[in-house]
Design a protein around this motif. Sequence first.
Motif, PDB file in Angstrom:
ATOM      1  N   PHE A  65       0.807  -1.217   0.000  1.00 31.78           N
ATOM      2  CA  PHE A  65       0.000   0.000   0.000  1.00 31.78           C
ATOM      3  C   PHE A  65       0.846   1.277   0.000  1.00 31.78           C
ATOM      4  CE2 PHE A  65       0.601  -1.605   4.301  1.00 31.78           C
ATOM      5  CZ  PHE A  65       1.178  -0.523   4.945  1.00 31.78           C
ATOM      6  N   ALA A  66       2.183   1.154   0.044  1.00 25.80           N
ATOM      7  CA  ALA A  66       3.050   2.336   0.079  1.00 25.80           C
ATOM      8  C   ALA A  66       4.249   2.125  -0.831  1.00 25.80           C
ATOM      9  CB  ALA A  66       3.494   2.629   1.508  1.00 25.80           C
ATOM     10  N   PRO A  67       4.075   2.215  -2.167  1.00 23.43           N
ATOM     11  CA  PRO A  67       5.193   2.048  -3.088  1.00 23.43           C
ATOM     12  C   PRO A  67       6.308   3.041  -2.775  1.00 23.43           C
ATOM     13  CG  PRO A  67       3.106   2.088  -4.274  1.00 23.43           C
ATOM     14  CD  PRO A  67       2.805   2.490  -2.872  1.00 23.43           C
ATOM     15  N   GLY A  68       7.544   2.535  -2.798  1.00 22.66           N
ATOM     16  CA  GLY A  68       8.696   3.369  -2.476  1.00 22.66           C
ATOM     17  C   GLY A  68       9.156   3.258  -1.042  1.00 22.66           C
ATOM     18  N   LEU A  69       8.371   2.609  -0.184  1.00 23.72           N
ATOM     19  CA  LEU A  69       8.711   2.483   1.234  1.00 23.72           C
ATOM     20  C   LEU A  69       9.195   1.080   1.551  1.00 23.72           C
ATOM     21  CD1 LEU A  69       8.637   3.702   4.165  1.00 23.72           C
ATOM     22  CD2 LEU A  69       6.310   2.742   4.320  1.00 23.72           C
ATOM     23  N   VAL A  70      10.207   0.984   2.409  1.00 31.24           N
ATOM     24  CA  VAL A  70      10.637  -0.303   2.944  1.00 31.24           C
ATOM     25  C   VAL A  70      10.949  -0.123   4.416  1.00 31.24           C
ATOM     26  CG1 VAL A  70      13.036   0.098   2.244  1.00 31.24           C
ATOM     27  CG2 VAL A  70      12.277  -2.227   2.752  1.00 31.24           C
ATOM     28  N   VAL A  71      10.521  -1.088   5.232  1.00 31.95           N
ATOM     29  CA  VAL A  71      10.818  -1.089   6.665  1.00 31.95           C
ATOM     30  C   VAL A  71      11.462  -2.427   7.000  1.00 31.95           C
ATOM     31  CG1 VAL A  71       8.978   0.511   7.284  1.00 31.95           C
ATOM     32  CG2 VAL A  71       8.487  -1.939   7.196  1.00 31.95           C
ATOM     33  N   GLY A  72      12.348  -2.432   7.979  1.00 29.94           N
ATOM     34  CA  GLY A  72      13.015  -3.685   8.288  1.00 29.94           C
ATOM     35  C   GLY A  72      14.003  -3.587   9.429  1.00 29.94           C
ATOM     36  N   VAL A  73      14.844  -4.608   9.511  1.00 30.17           N
ATOM     37  CA  VAL A  73      15.841  -4.711  10.578  1.00 30.17           C
ATOM     38  C   VAL A  73      17.169  -5.147   9.972  1.00 30.17           C
ATOM     39  CG1 VAL A  73      14.144  -5.266  12.363  1.00 30.17           C
ATOM     40  CG2 VAL A  73      15.224  -7.125  11.071  1.00 30.17           C
ATOM     41  N   GLU A  74      18.258  -4.814  10.684  1.00 26.12           N
ATOM     42  CA  GLU A  74      19.598  -5.252  10.306  1.00 26.12           C
ATOM     43  C   GLU A  74      20.340  -5.718  11.554  1.00 26.12           C
ATOM     44  OE1 GLU A  74      21.348  -2.851   6.677  1.00 26.12           O
ATOM     45  OE2 GLU A  74      20.850  -1.486   8.318  1.00 26.12           O
ATOM     46  N   TYR A  75      21.284  -6.626  11.337  1.00 26.09           N
ATOM     47  CA  TYR A  75      22.084  -7.141  12.448  1.00 26.09           C
ATOM     48  C   TYR A  75      23.499  -7.386  11.937  1.00 26.09           C
ATOM     49  CZ  TYR A  75      23.370  -9.912  16.561  1.00 26.09           C
ATOM     50  OH  TYR A  75      23.969 -10.377  17.705  1.00 26.09           O
ATOM     51  N   ARG A  76      24.478  -7.057  12.779  1.00 27.37           N
ATOM     52  CA  ARG A  76      25.882  -7.213  12.378  1.00 27.37           C
ATOM     53  C   ARG A  76      26.714  -7.652  13.569  1.00 27.37           C
ATOM     54  NH1 ARG A  76      29.470  -2.848   8.891  1.00 27.37           N
ATOM     55  NH2 ARG A  76      31.550  -3.641   9.398  1.00 27.37           N
ATOM     56  N   THR A  77      27.458  -8.745  13.426  1.00 28.27           N
ATOM     57  CA  THR A  77      28.342  -9.189  14.498  1.00 28.27           C
ATOM     58  C   THR A  77      29.683  -8.463  14.386  1.00 28.27           C
ATOM     59  OG1 THR A  77      29.280 -11.069  13.275  1.00 28.27           O
ATOM     60  CG2 THR A  77      27.229 -11.456  14.497  1.00 28.27           C
ATOM     61  N   LYS A  78      30.392  -8.372  15.522  1.00 29.80           N
ATOM     62  CA  LYS A  78      31.625  -7.600  15.588  1.00 29.80           C
ATOM     63  C   LYS A  78      32.743  -8.441  16.207  1.00 29.80           C
ATOM     64  CE  LYS A  78      31.561  -3.824  14.683  1.00 29.80           C
ATOM     65  NZ  LYS A  78      31.255  -2.756  15.671  1.00 29.80           N
ATOM     66  N   PRO A  79      33.998  -8.202  15.804  1.00 31.53           N
ATOM     67  CA  PRO A  79      35.124  -8.922  16.417  1.00 31.53           C
ATOM     68  C   PRO A  79      35.404  -8.421  17.829  1.00 31.53           C
ATOM     69  CG  PRO A  79      35.931  -7.276  14.888  1.00 31.53           C
ATOM     70  CD  PRO A  79      34.426  -7.286  14.747  1.00 31.53           C
ATOM     71  N   ARG A  80      36.113  -9.222  18.600  1.00 29.38           N
ATOM     72  CA  ARG A  80      36.532  -8.843  19.960  1.00 29.38           C
ATOM     73  C   ARG A  80      38.050  -8.869  19.997  1.00 29.38           C
ATOM     74  NH1 ARG A  80      31.078  -9.840  19.097  1.00 29.38           N
ATOM     75  NH2 ARG A  80      29.871  -9.523  20.993  1.00 29.38           N
ATOM     76  N   ASN A  81      38.666  -7.754  19.613  1.00 25.97           N
ATOM     77  CA  ASN A  81      40.121  -7.706  19.468  1.00 25.97           C
ATOM     78  C   ASN A  81      40.844  -7.073  20.644  1.00 25.97           C
ATOM     79  OD1 ASN A  81      39.893  -8.776  16.844  1.00 25.97           O
ATOM     80  ND2 ASN A  81      39.597  -6.747  15.965  1.00 25.97           N
ATOM     81  N   GLN A  82      40.144  -6.256  21.431  1.00 22.32           N
ATOM     82  CA  GLN A  82      40.801  -5.472  22.465  1.00 22.32           C
ATOM     83  C   GLN A  82      40.271  -5.818  23.855  1.00 22.32           C
ATOM     84  OE1 GLN A  82      39.386  -1.825  20.584  1.00 22.32           O
ATOM     85  NE2 GLN A  82      41.513  -1.166  20.362  1.00 22.32           N
ATOM     86  N   ASN A  83      41.164  -5.876  24.816  1.00 21.91           N
ATOM     87  CA  ASN A  83      40.747  -6.037  26.201  1.00 21.91           C
ATOM     88  C   ASN A  83      40.228  -4.724  26.783  1.00 21.91           C
ATOM     89  OD1 ASN A  83      41.350  -8.843  26.757  1.00 21.91           O
ATOM     90  ND2 ASN A  83      43.507  -8.304  26.562  1.00 21.91           N
ATOM     91  N   PHE A  84      40.784  -3.598  26.329  1.00 23.46           N
ATOM     92  CA  PHE A  84      40.410  -2.293  26.869  1.00 23.46           C
ATOM     93  C   PHE A  84      38.961  -1.935  26.558  1.00 23.46           C
ATOM     94  CE2 PHE A  84      39.965   2.269  25.711  1.00 23.46           C
ATOM     95  CZ  PHE A  84      39.986   2.791  26.988  1.00 23.46           C
ATOM     96  N   THR A  85      38.530  -2.205  25.339  1.00 21.80           N
ATOM     97  CA  THR A  85      37.191  -1.798  24.929  1.00 21.80           C
ATOM     98  C   THR A  85      36.512  -2.899  24.114  1.00 21.80           C
ATOM     99  OG1 THR A  85      35.915  -0.209  23.613  1.00 21.80           O
ATOM    100  CG2 THR A  85      38.250  -0.518  23.009  1.00 21.80           C
ATOM    101  N   PRO A  86      35.937  -3.896  24.782  1.00 24.41           N
ATOM    102  CA  PRO A  86      35.234  -4.960  24.062  1.00 24.41           C
ATOM    103  C   PRO A  86      34.062  -4.404  23.266  1.00 24.41           C
ATOM    104  CG  PRO A  86      34.698  -5.003  26.396  1.00 24.41           C
ATOM    105  CD  PRO A  86      35.811  -4.020  26.243  1.00 24.41           C
ATOM    106  N   GLU A  87      33.772  -5.037  22.138  1.00 24.21           N
ATOM    107  CA  GLU A  87      32.706  -4.575  21.255  1.00 24.21           C
ATOM    108  C   GLU A  87      31.428  -5.373  21.444  1.00 24.21           C
ATOM    109  OE1 GLU A  87      33.469  -3.585  17.200  1.00 24.21           O
ATOM    110  OE2 GLU A  87      35.643  -3.591  17.514  1.00 24.21           O
ATOM    111  N   SER A  88      30.346  -4.788  20.967  1.00 26.43           N
ATOM    112  CA  SER A  88      29.046  -5.450  20.963  1.00 26.43           C
ATOM    113  C   SER A  88      28.549  -5.566  19.531  1.00 26.43           C
ATOM    114  CB  SER A  88      28.029  -4.633  21.778  1.00 26.43           C
ATOM    115  OG  SER A  88      28.472  -4.420  23.095  1.00 26.43           O
ATOM    116  N   ASN A  89      27.678  -6.523  19.292  1.00 21.90           N
ATOM    117  CA  ASN A  89      27.046  -6.633  17.984  1.00 21.90           C
ATOM    118  C   ASN A  89      26.081  -5.469  17.771  1.00 21.90           C
ATOM    119  OD1 ASN A  89      28.443  -9.024  17.661  1.00 21.90           O
ATOM    120  ND2 ASN A  89      26.746 -10.292  18.356  1.00 21.90           N
TER     121      ASN A  89
END
Length: 308
Positions: free
Chosen positions: A241-265
Amino acid sequence: MLALTATGLAQPVTTRLRQSQAPAFPNEAQPSDQENLTFRSLFDGKRALGTSGLSSLEGASGGGIATWATIGGYGSNKSMGMAFHYSYVNITNYWDQNAGAVLGIHDRVEISYSHNFFQTRGTGALLGIGRGYQFDLDTGGIKVRLFGHIADKTLIPQISIGGMYKHDGDSKVIHEVGSKHVNGGDAYVAVTKLFPKIGLLVDTTMRLTKGNQWGILGFGGDRNDNYYPQFEGSLGYLPWFAPGLVVGVEYRTKPRNQNFTPESNWFDVYASYFVNKHLNITAAYVSLGTIATFRNQTGVYFSAQTGF
């Protein structure tokens, strides 16, 4: 974040193509036939609305935080296309601005560039690097479509491979937070497909990287300095009912390389609207977890893209 239609692309795409072919300013003098022919031969704009995707934080076409198999711009397999973008992310303790461009060549090869301005605001003083300290990241990329097309009628997805070279602008602070390198590279394979009958867009990408916060905090670290695969995925719904529109979700995993500042997905929920081939506007809620020891980094994402 792709805005086609859930009804086979036929009527909305035809409408959009007609709109895109009309002069933007009909009362102004038009270019000469020779000039017009030259421009159209270079940038014919024949691909369907939305098939160029958006521009990610790293510059390549795709979603906001995930790279897709799409080729930027609207040029056909006999032409070229281009797109320019600006993105803004405001989260709990930081904000980021990103500007860049992509060049699509014969719907086969994409060349991209982006620059991130990552601003620490008052958090910089708490980190000991100075209030308002800014990290700068340059990213150059290349992507090649192997086979398939996101919007054709088969079940074969569009599959592309790509690589990125990234350079962080501050070696002193980068090494102080435990990163090993200021330069790094990513390699990825992306699989993207639209299912128009049900209005569903699906993407999955596997990336080899050792970038910390996609490279803003350098590459590798005291915990790990090797390449490991990370997952990126996107789902989009195209309401009939709404041409041109898209809604959704995204997800991305991240590496854990540092002890000082661990990352989150990373995670986001987005809405994107293609006004026409020359303008797309996207807004999203983003959740980026922990960045440089500060947790619960949530906020808003805004992006505008123009292309042909």
